[in-house]
Enzyme design. Structure first.
Site, PDB file in Angstrom:
ATOM      1  N   ARG A  35      22.027  -8.863   2.335  1.00 42.23           N
ATOM      2  CA  ARG A  35      23.258  -8.719   1.548  1.00 42.23           C
ATOM      3  C   ARG A  35      24.121  -9.976   1.632  1.00 42.23           C
ATOM      4  O   ARG A  35      24.868 -10.276   0.710  1.00 42.23           O
ATOM      5  CB  ARG A  35      24.040  -7.503   2.019  1.00 42.23           C
ATOM      6  CG  ARG A  35      23.372  -6.219   1.595  1.00 42.23           C
ATOM      7  CD  ARG A  35      24.187  -5.033   2.007  1.00 42.23           C
ATOM      8  NE  ARG A  35      23.681  -3.828   1.388  1.00 42.23           N
ATOM      9  CZ  ARG A  35      23.803  -2.621   1.912  1.00 42.23           C
ATOM     10  NH1 ARG A  35      24.399  -2.458   3.078  1.00 42.23           N
ATOM     11  NH2 ARG A  35      23.327  -1.586   1.276  1.00 42.23           N
ATOM     12  N   LYS A 198      14.732  13.922  -1.053  1.00 39.23           N
ATOM     13  CA  LYS A 198      15.149  15.081  -1.839  1.00 39.23           C
ATOM     14  C   LYS A 198      15.088  14.855  -3.333  1.00 39.23           C
ATOM     15  O   LYS A 198      15.521  13.824  -3.827  1.00 39.23           O
ATOM     16  CB  LYS A 198      16.593  15.405  -1.489  1.00 39.23           C
ATOM     17  CG  LYS A 198      16.815  15.920  -0.107  1.00 39.23           C
ATOM     18  CD  LYS A 198      18.252  16.318  -0.045  1.00 39.23           C
ATOM     19  CE  LYS A 198      18.720  16.675   1.330  1.00 39.23           C
ATOM     20  NZ  LYS A 198      20.194  16.656   1.323  1.00 39.23           N
ATOM     21  N   GLY A 354      18.400   0.470  -0.942  1.00 36.54           N
ATOM     22  CA  GLY A 354      18.279   1.472   0.117  1.00 36.54           C
ATOM     23  C   GLY A 354      16.923   1.442   0.782  1.00 36.54           C
ATOM     24  O   GLY A 354      16.413   0.390   1.166  1.00 36.54           O
ATOM     25  N   GLY A 377      22.813   3.643  -4.275  1.00 37.95           N
ATOM     26  CA  GLY A 377      23.571   4.584  -5.110  1.00 37.95           C
ATOM     27  C   GLY A 377      24.053   3.961  -6.404  1.00 37.95           C
ATOM     28  O   GLY A 377      24.012   4.589  -7.471  1.00 37.95           O
TER      29      GLY A 377
HETATM   30  P1  AMP Z   1      15.910   8.758   0.113  1.00 38.22           P
HETATM   31  O1  AMP Z   1      17.103   8.210   0.838  1.00 38.22           O
HETATM   32  O2  AMP Z   1      16.146  10.034  -0.608  1.00 38.22           O
HETATM   33  O3  AMP Z   1      15.220   7.706  -0.729  1.00 38.22           O
HETATM   34  O4  AMP Z   1      14.899   9.179   1.253  1.00 38.22           O
HETATM   35  C1  AMP Z   1      14.322   8.266   2.106  1.00 38.22           C
HETATM   36  C2  AMP Z   1      13.846   8.973   3.323  1.00 38.22           C
HETATM   37  O5  AMP Z   1      12.908   9.963   2.962  1.00 38.22           O
HETATM   38  C3  AMP Z   1      13.148   8.052   4.291  1.00 38.22           C
HETATM   39  O6  AMP Z   1      13.910   7.970   5.459  1.00 38.22           O
HETATM   40  C4  AMP Z   1      11.821   8.756   4.565  1.00 38.22           C
HETATM   41  O7  AMP Z   1      11.486   8.803   5.930  1.00 38.22           O
HETATM   42  C5  AMP Z   1      12.054  10.156   4.044  1.00 38.22           C
HETATM   43  N1  AMP Z   1      10.807  10.806   3.636  1.00 38.22           N
HETATM   44  C6  AMP Z   1       9.884  10.332   2.786  1.00 38.22           C
HETATM   45  N2  AMP Z   1       8.847  11.190   2.701  1.00 38.22           N
HETATM   46  C7  AMP Z   1       9.120  12.221   3.513  1.00 38.22           C
HETATM   47  C8  AMP Z   1       8.435  13.418   3.864  1.00 38.22           C
HETATM   48  N3  AMP Z   1       7.239  13.703   3.339  1.00 38.22           N
HETATM   49  N4  AMP Z   1       9.023  14.272   4.728  1.00 38.22           N
HETATM   50  C9  AMP Z   1      10.230  13.971   5.257  1.00 38.22           C
HETATM   51  N5  AMP Z   1      10.931  12.860   4.981  1.00 38.22           N
HETATM   52  C10 AMP Z   1      10.381  11.991   4.112  1.00 38.22           C
END
Ligand code: AMP
Length: 396
Positions: A35, A198, A354, A377
């Site tokens: 950054r 999610k 991210g 975001g």
């Molecule tokens: P996000 O911030 O929504 O992009 O999520 C990223 C996070 O999702 C990372 O820290 C990953 O470790 C987690 N992640 C990815 N795949 C899985 C999974 N199958 N089960 C649990 N966490 C996950």
């Protein structure tokens, strides 16, 4: 677009909102300075013009007052190294000392202000606070894409005090141009890769992308909500039980719009959320009770990679698995490799900020993709079609 190329900063004090929210370890060593380096072209152009630079940023999530661990003084030595010059520091971002130091700056000199979020008024978007900040510069430059989706005092509200002297820095301009290129000028086939924990965080983007992409790849934790919705046994994998209908409606919409939706056929499963867990490979709809899917499996890797490699535009947001743990990094790494190969073959690849940016950096591919966004975001919101307050404030 109003960018800093449109003026000379000679004899002017440029107040620049940067995003120096860098990760620090417990010894206050910066563990990733992306950054900071991303803002250097803007800073250097202004200094080269013969201007003076006042930098303002947030760091971490202080509770509205000073906290040692979130002081920006910790990054002064590294900033001095990066710019090859001495950096002045003001230990409050507003007040007499900051004002005096900003006025005393000669051409080519740099002042860094203490963490903006030591004042709760920053995140509240307080107008009086923004006005106090505005006294520190003659020209306002916004180069903080990572916070452009927030209507904070320093990112948006302050712009009204510079009606004829507000500009986008190079980082902001580059981020917007690249996001625009993917959103409205994508060469086909266009493939979006969505992952992460999610589905609920990314619904709006997924819906929007269904009107744009040829292929939509879904991996990571969010894939198990789809598998469950389609009647699969997902063991104790991550699931959003209230989003099953939504998952089915996204599958339906993809079909209606002729989008090739790819969900993982298989997973690396584990009996524990740990790098020491026992692991196995399973079909995504047949995960043993008590086990969880933590990465995409070999069949999924092969199918996803093939589509990625045949693409001409790629947008990637979210890892394919728990890439932070070595046992579950293979899927994310393989997809990163496919993105790199596609890029070598002429595709334009945009990596959302991210965790996706962190994953690409972990595997040392940052220089092998077309663009790595500094905004998580902010990029998501921009791509969803929302007007970012930090962008609007300059454009108005
Ligand atoms: P996000 O911030 O929504 O992009 O999520 C990223 C996070 O999702 C990372 O820290 C990953 O470790 C987690 N992640 C990815 N795949 C899985 C999974 N199958 N089960 C649990 N966490 C996950």
């Amino acid at each position: 677009m109003k960018t800093i190329d449109q003026i000379s900063f000679a004899g002017k004090r440029a107040l620049i909102r940067v995003d120096f929210n860098v990760p620090l370890d417990k010894n206050y060593t910066i563990t990733d300075d992306n950054r900071m380096t991303a803002a250097l072209p803007t800073i250097k152009k202004i200094l080269k013009d013969g201007g003076a630079v006042i930098l303002m940023s947030h760091l971490g999530r202080p509770k509205g007052g000073p906290e040692e661990k979130y002081s920006l003084k910790h990054i002064v030595p590294h900033l001095a190294d990066l710019l090859g010059q001495q950096i002045e520091f003001a230990d409050d971002c507003i007040g007499e000392d900051a004002l005096a130091k900003s006025k005393a700056l000669g051409k080519g000199e740099v002042l860094l202000l203490e963490n903006l979020r030591f004042h709760k008024e920053e995140e509240q978007g307080d107008k009086d606070f923004a006005e106090k900040l505005s006294k520190l510069g003659d020209v306002y430059v916004n180069d903080a894409f990572g916070t452009a989706h927030r209507a904070h005092a320093s990112t948006a509200i302050i712009a009204q005090f510079f009606p004829n002297a507000k500009y986008f820095g190079y980082l902001m301009a580059g981020e917007l141009a690249n996001a625009e290129k993917v959103l409205n000028g994508a060469a086909k086939p266009f493939t979006a890769i969505m992952g992460g924990a999610k589905v609920s965080d990314k619904i709006e983007l997924i819906e929007k992308l269904l009107d744009k992409v040829d292929n939509l790849i879904i991996g990571g934790g969010m894939a198990y909500t789809f598998a469950k919705a389609q009647g699969g046994n997902i063991g104790k994998s991550l699931v959003e039980a209230d989003k099953l209908d939504l998952a089915l409606s996204l599958v339906r919409k993809a079909k209606e719009k002729g989008v090739n939706l790819l969900l993982p056929a298989d997973s690396i499963i584990a009996d524990n959320f740990s790098n020491d867990a026992n692991t196995d490979v399973a079909k995504n709809d047949n995960i043993k009770d008590g086990w969880m899917g933590l990465d995409i499996g070999p069949e999924s890797i092969a199918a996803f990679s093939k589509v990625v490699e045949e693409s001409k535009t790629i947008l990637w947001n979210g890892p394919m698995g728990v890439f932070e743990m070595e046992k579950f990094e293979s899927g994310t790494k393989a997809i990163a490799e496919a993105v790199v190969r596609a890029t070598e073959n002429g595709a334009f690849s945009l990596i959302g900020g991210g965790d996706s940016a962190a994953a690409v950096a972990k595997f040392n591919f940052t220089d092998d993709v077309s663009y790595v966004s500094t905004g998580g975001g902010a990029l998501l919101e921009y791509m969803e079609g929302k007007e970012l307050p930090g962008v609007k404030a300059i454009n108005d």
